[in-house]
Design an enzyme around this catalytic site. Sequence first.
Site, PDB file in Angstrom:
ATOM      1  N   ASP A  91       0.821  -1.219   0.000  1.00 38.27           N
ATOM      2  CA  ASP A  91       0.000   0.000   0.000  1.00 38.27           C
ATOM      3  C   ASP A  91       0.855   1.269   0.000  1.00 38.27           C
ATOM      4  OD1 ASP A  91      -2.763  -0.006  -0.061  1.00 38.27           O
ATOM      5  OD2 ASP A  91      -3.054  -0.043   2.094  1.00 38.27           O
ATOM      6  N   TRP A 119      -1.930   8.265   5.231  1.00 33.61           N
ATOM      7  CA  TRP A 119      -1.394   7.084   4.557  1.00 33.61           C
ATOM      8  C   TRP A 119      -0.008   6.681   5.057  1.00 33.61           C
ATOM      9  CZ3 TRP A 119       3.083   8.993   2.750  1.00 33.61           C
ATOM     10  CH2 TRP A 119       3.137  10.335   2.392  1.00 33.61           C
ATOM     11  N   LYS A 164     -11.866   5.844   9.012  1.00 30.99           N
ATOM     12  CA  LYS A 164     -11.724   6.214   7.600  1.00 30.99           C
ATOM     13  C   LYS A 164     -10.248   6.332   7.251  1.00 30.99           C
ATOM     14  CE  LYS A 164     -11.264   9.642   4.933  1.00 30.99           C
ATOM     15  NZ  LYS A 164     -10.537   8.962   3.852  1.00 30.99           N
ATOM     16  N   PRO A 165      -9.700   5.321   6.559  1.00 31.86           N
ATOM     17  CA  PRO A 165      -8.286   5.410   6.173  1.00 31.86           C
ATOM     18  C   PRO A 165      -8.102   6.323   4.963  1.00 31.86           C
ATOM     19  CG  PRO A 165      -9.232   3.356   5.353  1.00 31.86           C
ATOM     20  CD  PRO A 165     -10.348   4.087   6.082  1.00 31.86           C
ATOM     21  N   THR A 174      -6.093  20.265   6.349  1.00 35.46           N
ATOM     22  CA  THR A 174      -7.270  19.390   6.476  1.00 35.46           C
ATOM     23  C   THR A 174      -7.794  19.454   7.907  1.00 35.46           C
ATOM     24  OG1 THR A 174      -6.060  17.897   5.014  1.00 35.46           O
ATOM     25  CG2 THR A 174      -8.143  17.104   5.868  1.00 35.46           C
ATOM     26  N   GLU A 207      -3.790  15.480  15.217  1.00 40.04           N
ATOM     27  CA  GLU A 207      -2.355  15.195  15.103  1.00 40.04           C
ATOM     28  C   GLU A 207      -1.950  15.640  13.704  1.00 40.04           C
ATOM     29  OE1 GLU A 207      -0.520  14.088  17.489  1.00 40.04           O
ATOM     30  OE2 GLU A 207      -1.946  13.186  18.878  1.00 40.04           O
ATOM     31  N   GLY A 232       0.807  18.281  11.028  1.00 37.29           N
ATOM     32  CA  GLY A 232       2.125  18.252  10.403  1.00 37.29           C
ATOM     33  C   GLY A 232       3.245  18.770  11.300  1.00 37.29           C
ATOM     34  N   CYS A 235       5.592  12.692  10.109  1.00 36.10           N
ATOM     35  CA  CYS A 235       5.226  14.001  10.669  1.00 36.10           C
ATOM     36  C   CYS A 235       6.341  14.554  11.549  1.00 36.10           C
ATOM     37  CB  CYS A 235       3.935  13.876  11.471  1.00 36.10           C
ATOM     38  SG  CYS A 235       4.009  12.577  12.716  1.00 36.10           S
ATOM     39  N   GLU A 292       6.119  22.045   5.356  1.00 29.86           N
ATOM     40  CA  GLU A 292       6.378  20.614   5.512  1.00 29.86           C
ATOM     41  C   GLU A 292       6.575  20.001   4.122  1.00 29.86           C
ATOM     42  OE1 GLU A 292       3.079  18.076   6.721  1.00 29.86           O
ATOM     43  OE2 GLU A 292       4.422  17.093   8.143  1.00 29.86           O
ATOM     44  N   LYS A 346       1.152  24.364  18.745  1.00 30.89           N
ATOM     45  CA  LYS A 346       0.937  25.317  17.655  1.00 30.89           C
ATOM     46  C   LYS A 346       0.210  24.627  16.488  1.00 30.89           C
ATOM     47  CE  LYS A 346       5.396  26.647  17.677  1.00 30.89           C
ATOM     48  NZ  LYS A 346       6.560  27.442  17.322  1.00 30.89           N
ATOM     49  N   GLY A 376      -1.062  20.656  16.043  1.00 34.54           N
ATOM     50  CA  GLY A 376      -2.247  19.955  16.517  1.00 34.54           C
ATOM     51  C   GLY A 376      -2.672  20.277  17.919  1.00 34.54           C
TER      52      GLY A 376
END
Length: 497
Positions: A99, A157, A181-182, A238, A256, A258, A290, A391, A461, A464
């Site tokens: 994957d 992912w 929800k992956p 997101t 959680e 970046g 991350c 990032e 910050k 998250g």
Amino acid sequence: MKRDQDIDLPDGRIFVGGEWEAGNGAEIRSVFPADGSLNRALRGASREDGLRAIARAKAAQADPSWRGLKPHQRARHLHAIADGIEANAARIAFIQSRDTGKTLAETRALAASAAGTFRYFAAVAETWDEALTAQRGEALTMSVHEPLGLVAAITPWNSPIASDAQKVAPALAAGNAVLLKPASWSPLVSLELARIVEAAGLPKGLFSVLPGAGREIGGLLVTHPDIARVSFTGGTETGRALARKAAEKLMPVSLELGGKSPTIVFADADMEQALAGVMFGVFSSTGQSCIAGARLFVQRSVFDEFVGRLVEATKRLKVGHPFDPETQVAPMVRREHRDGVAAMVSAALAEGATLLCGGAAPEGSDFEAGAYYLPTILSGVTNEARICREEVFGPVLVVMPFEDEAEVVSLGNDNEYGLAAGIWTRDFPKAWRVARALRTGTVWINTYKQFSISTPFGGEKESGMGREKGRAGMLAYMAQKAIYADLSGAPLPWARL
Ligand code: NAD
């Protein structure tokens, strides 16, 4: 045991409230990043599939066969899931490598960590004590915790089985139903987790795995009135959009997000230890982490020597196929992601950065069809440059010199993110001062990217809010309730009966 390459991939059905069904949503394609071949095309969940999963979860969570379980009985279910993960570790590792393109060494470690997470939260559930609070009147006062009900977990992912477990295990341990929800690039390993949860004998409907479009399925889970909490791991933008929607219904969210983590090498560091740690910190997982230590600050007196050795050692890293046990740097998750990383490096070079190594895909027929990118080191920019602010989520390190402790603390903190940091020095009091002064959720001293499920993890910050892991990690999935019970046996005086 089957050879890894002979392991079957999940068949492409999704797990809707305990039933294996063909999804009715848009097509999702899981692709092997090493060569671009198709692992599986499947239909993701549609809105109606999501609604069905929510209705089934609601019934299952309210049923006494789950709701009525004592914590030690719930813990048995979690141990059964951990047993299933351990028994299927090779399968899980293979599916996750297909994957995501990660090396089998890494995906085996992630499977072991996921099993450990279920065992840890089984233990937390069993040993969770409620409180009799200090009595101030003629009532016994208590603080107890209840399940929230339905919890949604939305994962990225990059390390699916580990991030799935970090949410699913405490949420189940606390007595909830979970809808997972992956990410669309990596649906298969989460579907494999569904198979294991099903085999562990949890009440039907309690767990769903709903791959699908972020906006549609993620959006449904965030806005649906029956979902009491969303635990999200993913990108900052997101997360921000999701938190705005959650605010509409006053729902708490764990985010959680970046990072752009600084690693700091002082002149008095053990150079071998620092070199190994800096390289592992940024180039393992091909930088798709991350917590990648993507901004390196080296004290000026050792800058040339350290960076010289770092570049030489980085050029020797073995870039290769995820199934080759020698591989240190595997392909990235997708070619489009690799191309995005390459574009960020090109933009940095156009803005005046100097390329010390990497900066391209490796050459040769072995790499042509895959999403490979060489470990890359850039210098010659300041902490203000875009490549130091944004990032990259790839194997790209920026190196910068610093003069003294005060300056490097200020540089380390001068960033929108605050996820992690690394400090390399033999002077422990100095390491302690710097660790306390850096505004990040995690600091590693003379090591990097080491984790313990019993130690809280999360960001400051724009990295998250909330913490996962640790005993307190279960609190996010529980509602606290106060109970007052009269001890006097007398009517309250106000009514003057
Ligand atoms: P992403 O934000 O694109 O997606 C994460 C998840 O959110 C996916 O399942 C996606 O489908 C879903 N999603 C997308 N739009 C949504 C919406 N509008 N509503 C609800 N859900 C939606 O992130 P990604 O590219 O999958 O993962 C990489 C990012 O994750 C990086 O920024 C990385 O730093 C971050 N990450 C953070 C941690 C951490 O613990 N802090 C760990 C791993 C990854």
